[in-house]
Structure formats: structure tokens, C-alpha cells
Write a protein that holds these residues in place. Structure first.
Motif, PDB file in Angstrom:
ATOM      1  N   ALA A  39      10.689  -4.517 -16.464  1.00  0.00           N
ATOM      2  CA  ALA A  39      10.067  -5.385 -15.463  1.00  0.00           C
ATOM      3  C   ALA A  39      11.096  -5.850 -14.441  1.00  0.00           C
ATOM      4  CB  ALA A  39       9.428  -6.597 -16.138  1.00  0.00           C
ATOM      5  N   GLY A  40      10.634  -6.084 -13.219  1.00  0.00           N
ATOM      6  CA  GLY A  40      11.502  -6.599 -12.173  1.00  0.00           C
ATOM      7  C   GLY A  40      11.369  -8.106 -12.044  1.00  0.00           C
ATOM      8  N   PRO A  41      12.402  -8.795 -11.564  1.00  0.00           N
ATOM      9  CA  PRO A  41      12.348 -10.250 -11.431  1.00  0.00           C
ATOM     10  C   PRO A  41      11.361 -10.671 -10.350  1.00  0.00           C
ATOM     11  CG  PRO A  41      14.325  -9.408 -10.395  1.00  0.00           C
ATOM     12  CD  PRO A  41      13.684  -8.242 -11.089  1.00  0.00           C
ATOM     13  N   PRO A  46       7.083 -10.292  -6.600  1.00  0.00           N
ATOM     14  CA  PRO A  46       8.332  -9.601  -6.960  1.00  0.00           C
ATOM     15  C   PRO A  46       9.474 -10.008  -6.034  1.00  0.00           C
ATOM     16  CG  PRO A  46       6.499  -8.082  -7.060  1.00  0.00           C
ATOM     17  CD  PRO A  46       5.957  -9.347  -6.459  1.00  0.00           C
ATOM     18  N   ALA A  47      10.631 -10.265  -6.620  1.00  0.00           N
ATOM     19  CA  ALA A  47      11.783 -10.712  -5.830  1.00  0.00           C
ATOM     20  C   ALA A  47      12.180  -9.678  -4.781  1.00  0.00           C
ATOM     21  CB  ALA A  47      12.960 -11.020  -6.762  1.00  0.00           C
ATOM     22  N   ALA A  48      11.986  -8.405  -5.097  1.00  0.00           N
ATOM     23  CA  ALA A  48      12.338  -7.359  -4.138  1.00  0.00           C
ATOM     24  C   ALA A  48      11.505  -7.464  -2.864  1.00  0.00           C
ATOM     25  CB  ALA A  48      12.141  -5.983  -4.778  1.00  0.00           C
ATOM     26  N   LEU A  49      10.266  -7.914  -2.973  1.00  0.00           N
ATOM     27  CA  LEU A  49       9.428  -8.103  -1.784  1.00  0.00           C
ATOM     28  C   LEU A  49       9.804  -9.382  -1.049  1.00  0.00           C
ATOM     29  CD1 LEU A  49       5.913  -6.922  -3.009  1.00  0.00           C
ATOM     30  CD2 LEU A  49       7.692  -5.632  -1.818  1.00  0.00           C
ATOM     31  N   ARG A  99      12.333  -8.798   1.420  1.00  0.00           N
ATOM     32  CA  ARG A  99      11.834  -8.158   2.637  1.00  0.00           C
ATOM     33  C   ARG A  99      10.984  -9.129   3.470  1.00  0.00           C
ATOM     34  NH1 ARG A  99       9.713  -2.202   0.976  1.00  0.00           N
ATOM     35  NH2 ARG A  99       9.608  -2.089   3.260  1.00  0.00           N
ATOM     36  N   GLY A 100      11.083 -10.405   3.169  1.00  0.00           N
ATOM     37  CA  GLY A 100      10.348 -11.414   3.923  1.00  0.00           C
ATOM     38  C   GLY A 100       9.195 -12.040   3.188  1.00  0.00           C
ATOM     39  N   GLY A 101       8.811 -11.473   2.040  1.00  0.00           N
ATOM     40  CA  GLY A 101       7.726 -12.051   1.263  1.00  0.00           C
ATOM     41  C   GLY A 101       6.430 -12.112   2.063  1.00  0.00           C
ATOM     42  N   TRP A 102       5.694 -13.197   1.884  1.00  0.00           N
ATOM     43  CA  TRP A 102       4.398 -13.351   2.554  1.00  0.00           C
ATOM     44  C   TRP A 102       4.535 -13.612   4.051  1.00  0.00           C
ATOM     45  CZ3 TRP A 102       0.526 -11.358   0.209  1.00  0.00           C
ATOM     46  CH2 TRP A 102       0.438 -11.395  -1.189  1.00  0.00           C
TER      47      TRP A 102
END
Length: 452
Positions: free
Chosen positions: A31-33, A126-129, A132-135
Motif C-alpha cells: 500500500a502507498g501512504p 494518496p500522498a503521491a497525488l 501533484r497538487g491534490g484536490w
């Protein structure tokens, strides 16, 4: 008891949880953080430095917990998927072990006669998103739609009820204006864009579901009637602003195709001009609305609190929970009737309702929690009254099945029907669990209900 509520035979009886609050093992098996893993591990963000690393250890105690739900006689169980458990980077490669966990959860529910209600997003981006700026990223609705499509293809043959987003207002305001919850931002210009992208994410997921789904999909929002703290014009105006800010921000565009005009006035230059085409996409038909109700808002004008110019207060004296929320069951009737009148009586589920109290230790294998029993009974009677007045209410989900990780408040707030022993992690039933079990039995064992 003679004063206990009575509901139709097809009413859906459930309990609710969310992934980060109960699963534990947030990085297990590939799983990713998530943003909540990061937030909880940032010093000073969560009371007592608590994290969701262990939580209720539901990830490793799945079969035990499924049997516990069956013992309650639940007709349905509302849970959320940890997006990063299935897609560690938020996009791209699927984590087979993560997806298999939710397959086993769904199959285990169905084997026990319990209908799954699956929430796709309960705050754990997901922290990776987020990197990339999230929402805030205009691509975020597409990210969410791709994730939703994956889950629909994997589980829609077995999941009859889907929730896209849980309480998008909480993601928007405590997450991006007040900084109290993950990702912990404080920026007046962020909430309007975040909220808009969340609504578009819901719309894109619904569109994906219409292409291949067989059942029902909706949105869960936190609602509370807003009452002025006094008869003064200032307090009445403050309550009206807070109604737009909380109750109508997401429902008006979803069900009426417009944002409340008060929002542009509140945010001023921080409020963008949103395209009409976006609002048309957002207004695509939704099968039901999930109502998360805990208390009312008693509102006093306060020009120092921006952008709202209002503050919520708790009346003195008044019964309250350990969250300092007033116990106000009649507000649930008011909320359900408001939905009926304003939005042409949409199908509704109460997707969360419950209370945190300082429960004591177990006695004879059961933790006494008479105040929670009284809270549940009073709110179910309030829901029954709304049904009697024609509200299309189809089910009720207690929050929560377990005492769990209560976000920035850590483990100090106890909402559960079951206490979790801090050492052994044994599940100890409370009086409220017995009350709820007996109530379901009196309603013919808990039908799966309409839509399930």
C-alpha cells in the motif's frame, strides 16, 4: 421498550466505519501512504501523537470483525476503501493484495447476509497525488474517476450501494482553510477550487458508474440545521450564511445546478467564475443522498471569524457529547424535512449518526454506555417522525461500529458500539451494541432493505 422506534420492514439497518480510522497497517502489502498517514506522523498535528498505524487492526482481524457484524444482525455495513491501498501511487499500477482485501471484505459480508455500502473516498488521498497538487489540481476529478472505474469493475457485481465522497465539506474547510485536518492547509483561495473539483469528481464517478454499474450511487454530506443564537438581525444573518456555507454548498449545485450566491460574497476575489458546463456536469442525476447528522449549529455573528463572520456556540445548559456537540435529536427531523422540501424529496440514507461519550470499563463482559443508548433511541425516533411526514428515508447507519482513530483528536473520542481493548485489541460490546442488536431483531432480523 414501548418508546422504541418502529420502522418499515424493508428499512436498512447498518453501521459505518472508514478505512484509515479502523484498518491499521496503512503501508502493508504494497500500500502507498495517504495524506492522513503523513499528517498523523507530523508532530503536533494529532492529539497525543496518535496515528492510524494500528487503529483497530481491522486489516488483520477481518474475519473476526465480520462475525461480530453478523452477531449484531446488521443488514448493511458501510466502509471505505483506502485509495492508496489499491493504487499505491493513486494512479497506474494496481496493488493486487490491496484490492484482494476489499474483495474478501465484500465476499465475507455477503456470506453473512450483510449488504455492502462502499465509500470510495473518506479523506485519505494518496500522498503521491497530493504531491501533484491534490484536490487543487484540475486533473483530480479524472484521477478519481479512473480509481472509481477500477472499483466498479472489481466489485459492482457484489456491491449494491456506492458512495462517491464522504463529507466533501470537511475536505474543503478543515482540510484547506482551517488547517485542522489533512492536508493541513490555510489558504482562503483554496476551498472554492477544492470544492468544485470534488463535485466534478463525484460527477465523473457517477458518469463512469452509469456506463457499467448495475445498482445505486450517491454522495454523503454532513448537515446540520443552523439556528441563530439570538433574535438579533446579526445572528439571523449569520445563521443564514452558515447554512449556505455548510448545508447548501454541495447540495445546491448537485441538485439545483447552482452555487448558493452567498458563497461568492463570502469569498470575494477568492471565488472563481465557474463554467456553466461544469455545473451541468455536476447536476447529473444521483440515486440517493447520504446524511451525516450529529448536532445543530447554534450561530452567533462574529466579524473576527473570516470569511464567514459567524461562530458556532454551544448553549448553556445543554446535554453535550465529549466532542462538545449539543445533543439535539429534533435537528435530525428538521434536516430530513428540509431535504424533502428543498430538493423534491430525494431518496435518503442516514449514513452517519452517533455520539462520543467517556465510556467506563467493561462490567460482566459489557461496557455500559446508557447515554449513547439514549442518544440513538432519541435520534431514531426523530428519523421515524420524518418518515411519518413523508420523507423518503431508506436506512440508518450508526457511527461507528468501533471506537477508533478520531482524526486530529486521536483515540480520545469514543463513538463505537464496541470498545477496543488498548492492549489486546479485543472487541468489547457496549450496552448500545446490545440495544441496536435487539432493535434490529424486533424489525424482523434486519432486512437488506430498499436499494440493497
Amino acid at each position: 421498550m414501548s418508546d422504541d422506534p418502529l420502522f418499515p420492514a424493508d428499512f436498512l439497518w447498518g453501521a459505518a466505519t472508514s478505512a484509515y480510522q479502523i484498518e491499521g497497517s496503512p503501508l502493508a502489502d504494497g500500500a502507498g501512504p495517504s495524506i492522513w498517514h503523513r499528517f498523523a506522523h507530523t508532530p503536533g498535528r494529532v492529539l497525543n501523537g496518535d496515528t492510524g498505524d494500528l487503529a483497530c487492526d481491522h486489516y488483520r482481524r477481518l474475519v473476526e470483525d465480520l462475525d461480530l457484524m453478523a452477531g449484531l444482525g446488521l443488514g448493511a455495513y458501510r466502509f471505505s476503501v483506502a485509495w492508496g491501498r489499491v493504487l499505491p501511487e493513486g494512479r497506474g499500477s494496481v496493488n493486487p493484495k490491496g484490492l484482494d482485501f476489499y474483495r474478501r471484505l465484500v465476499d465475507g459480508l455477503l456470506e453473512r447476509g450483510i449488504a455492502p455500502m462502499l465509500t470510495l473516498y473518506h479523506w485519505d488521498l494518496p500522498a503521491a497525488l497530493q504531491d501533484r497538487g491534490g484536490w487543487l489540481n484540475p486533473d483530480s476529478p479524472g484521477w478519481f474517476a479512473d480509481y472509481a472505474d477500477l472499483m466498479f469493475r472489481a466489485l459492482d457485481d457484489r456491491v449494491p450501494l456506492w458512495v462517491t465522497l464522504n463529507e466533501p465539506w470537511v475536505v474543503t474547510i478543515p482540510g484547506h482553510l482551517d488547517g485542522e485536518l489533512a492536508p493541513g492547509h490555510r489558504d482562503l483561495f483554496e476551498p472554492p477550487r477544492v470544492a468544485h473539483h470534488l463535485l466534478l469528481a463525484h460527477a465523473e464517478a457517477v458518469a463512469a458508474y452509469r456506463a457499467l454499474g448495475r445498482h445505486r450511487i450517491g454522495l454523503a454530506v454532513n448537515l446540520e440545521p443552523q439556528h441563530p443564537a439570538s433574535a438579533s438581525p446579526e445572528d439571523r444573518a449569520a445563521a443564514a450564511r452558515r447554512d449556505a456555507f455548510i448545508n447548501r454548498w454541495f447540495l445546491d449545485p448537485l441538485l439545483l445546478g447552482v452555487y448558493p450566491p452567498e458563497l461568492a460574497a463570502l469569498f470575494g476575489p477568492a471565488w472563481p467564475a465557474f463554467p456553466d458546463a461544469d455545473l451541468k456536469r455536476i447536476q447529473a442525476p444521483t440515486d440517493f443522498i447520504g446524511v451525516n447528522y450529529y448536532s445543530r449549529g447554534l450561530v452567533r455573528a462574529d466579524p473576527d471569524v473570516q470569511p464567514l463572520g459567524a461562530v458556532r456556540v454551544t448553549p448553556e445548559p445543554a446535554p453535550r457529547t465529549t466532542m462538545d456537540w449539543e445533543v439535539y435529536p429534533q435537528g435530525l427531523t428538521e434536516t430530513l424535512l428540509w431535504l424533502k422540501e428543498r430538493y423534491a424529496n430525494p431518496p435518503l440514507y442516514i449514513t452517519e449518526n452517533g455520539a462520543a461519550f467517556a465510556d467506563g470499563g467493561p462490567l460482566d463482559g459489557e461496557t455500559p454506555d446508557p447515554r449513547r443508548v439514549d442518544y440513538l433511541r432519541a435520534h431514531l425516533l426523530a428519523a421515524q417522525e420524518a418518515l411519518a411526514q413523508g420523507v423518503d428515508l431508506r436506512g440508518y447507519f450508526v457511527w461507528s461500529l468501533f471506537d477508533n482513530f478520531e482524526w486530529a483528536r486521536g483515540y480520545g473520542q469514543r463513538f463505537g458500539l464496541f470498545q477496543i481493548d488498548p492492549v489486546s485489541l479485543a472487541r468489547v460490546p457496549k450496552s448500545s451494541a446490545r440495544y441496536y442488536r435487539d432493535l434490529i431483531r424486533r424489525h424482523r432480523g434486519g432486512s437488506r432493505g430498499r436499494g440493497a
